[in-house]
Design a protein around this motif. Structure first.
Motif, PDB file in Angstrom:
ATOM      1  N   UNK A  54       0.829  -1.201   0.000  1.00  0.00           N
ATOM      2  CA  UNK A  54       0.000   0.000   0.000  1.00  0.00           C
ATOM      3  C   UNK A  54       0.866   1.255   0.000  1.00  0.00           C
ATOM      4  N   UNK A  55       1.894   1.256   0.830  1.00  0.00           N
ATOM      5  CA  UNK A  55       2.776   2.423   0.907  1.00  0.00           C
ATOM      6  C   UNK A  55       3.477   2.658  -0.436  1.00  0.00           C
ATOM      7  N   UNK A  56       3.975   1.590  -1.053  1.00  0.00           N
ATOM      8  CA  UNK A  56       4.634   1.716  -2.357  1.00  0.00           C
ATOM      9  C   UNK A  56       3.678   2.248  -3.416  1.00  0.00           C
ATOM     10  N   UNK A  78      12.779   6.167   3.872  1.00  0.00           N
ATOM     11  CA  UNK A  78      11.829   7.183   4.327  1.00  0.00           C
ATOM     12  C   UNK A  78      10.531   6.537   4.796  1.00  0.00           C
ATOM     13  N   UNK A  79      10.064   5.524   4.061  1.00  0.00           N
ATOM     14  CA  UNK A  79       8.837   4.822   4.435  1.00  0.00           C
ATOM     15  C   UNK A  79       8.964   4.204   5.820  1.00  0.00           C
ATOM     16  N   UNK A 117       0.749   7.719   6.583  1.00  0.00           N
ATOM     17  CA  UNK A 117       2.047   7.339   6.002  1.00  0.00           C
ATOM     18  C   UNK A 117       1.964   7.382   4.477  1.00  0.00           C
ATOM     19  N   UNK A 118       0.895   6.805   3.918  1.00  0.00           N
ATOM     20  CA  UNK A 118       0.720   6.791   2.452  1.00  0.00           C
ATOM     21  C   UNK A 118       0.646   8.208   1.900  1.00  0.00           C
ATOM     22  N   UNK A 119      -0.057   9.104   2.621  1.00  0.00           N
ATOM     23  CA  UNK A 119      -0.159  10.497   2.183  1.00  0.00           C
ATOM     24  C   UNK A 119       1.216  11.170   2.220  1.00  0.00           C
ATOM     25  N   UNK A 120       1.970  10.925   3.276  1.00  0.00           N
ATOM     26  CA  UNK A 120       3.306  11.519   3.390  1.00  0.00           C
ATOM     27  C   UNK A 120       4.233  11.037   2.273  1.00  0.00           C
ATOM     28  N   UNK A 121       4.062   9.778   1.852  1.00  0.00           N
ATOM     29  CA  UNK A 121       4.924   9.222   0.811  1.00  0.00           C
ATOM     30  C   UNK A 121       4.688   9.863  -0.553  1.00  0.00           C
TER      31      UNK A 121
END
Length: 203
Positions: free
Chosen positions: A98-100, A114-115, A146-150
């Motif tokens: 999801x983060x990627x 960073x993640x 976290x996803x938004x920050x990435x």
């Protein structure tokens, strides 16, 4: 700086008439008001996901209203990250996938270091392959942040981040919102919770 001028919003009745809002850089601004007054509607317009209000919209000196739909989409992708009230994660993907995925949405080169720093900062000490469906409401909310920050955008928008959270998660979320100030993002939230408003620079 974001500036919205001549805001006019109406549904069955006028909600905002000739409104004017300035959102300062690198600060947390909360939009607050009674239910049905147009807060979330305006928030979605700021995020360029809807166009319900008539207004002049300036992002620094960039006149959002004067550009084509294609340019608006490009601008949204590179400048705005949105954390929905009904958290938008992909159940078929693991936590780390999801983060990627959200990092790639803005065509950012994925920065694994960073993640992992964001995961640590937001107290998400979970296995990379964690099933999204097994996360608590608070864990999903933090992962969505976290996803938004990435996406690495200057503007982050949160639509009622305490909605659906257990009260025991409020203190941790407040700490997280406070910590976002250190990242030099401009943050806009719609929020009713008085404790969350303590994190705001402007209401």
């Amino acid at each position: 700086m974001l500036e919205l001028k001549n805001i006019n919003l109406a549904f069955d009745k006028p909600l905002i008439k000739d409104g004017h809002i300035i959102i300062p850089d690198e600060r947390i601004t909360v939009l607050s008001g009674k239910s049905g007054c147009g807060k979330s509607t305006l928030l979605y317009d700021i995020a360029l996901m809807t166009q319900n209000a008539q207004m002049n919209y300036y992002f620094y000196d960039y006149d959002i209203c004067s550009v084509t739909l294609e340019k608006k989409k490009e601008f949204q992708r590179s400048h705005i990250a949105f954390v929905f009230q009904n958290i938008q994660l992909i159940d078929s993907m693991s936590l780390f996938e999801n983060i990627q995925f959200f990092a790639y949405l803005s065509h950012q080169e994925f920065d694994e270091k960073q993640a992992r720093e964001y995961l640590t900062d937001l107290n998400l000490f979970l296995d990379d392959q964690t099933d999204i469906r097994k996360l608590s409401g608070g864990e999903k909310q933090r992962l969505a942040i976290v996803c938004a920050l990435m996406k690495d955008t200057p503007l982050i928008i949160l639509d009622e981040p305490t909605a659906g959270l257990h009260p025991k998660d409020y203190a941790l979320l407040l700490e997280i919102i406070e910590s976002l100030k250190k990242l030099n993002n401009t943050i806009i939230m719609v929020e009713h919770n008085r404790d969350m408003m303590l994190a705001a620079d402007h209401i």
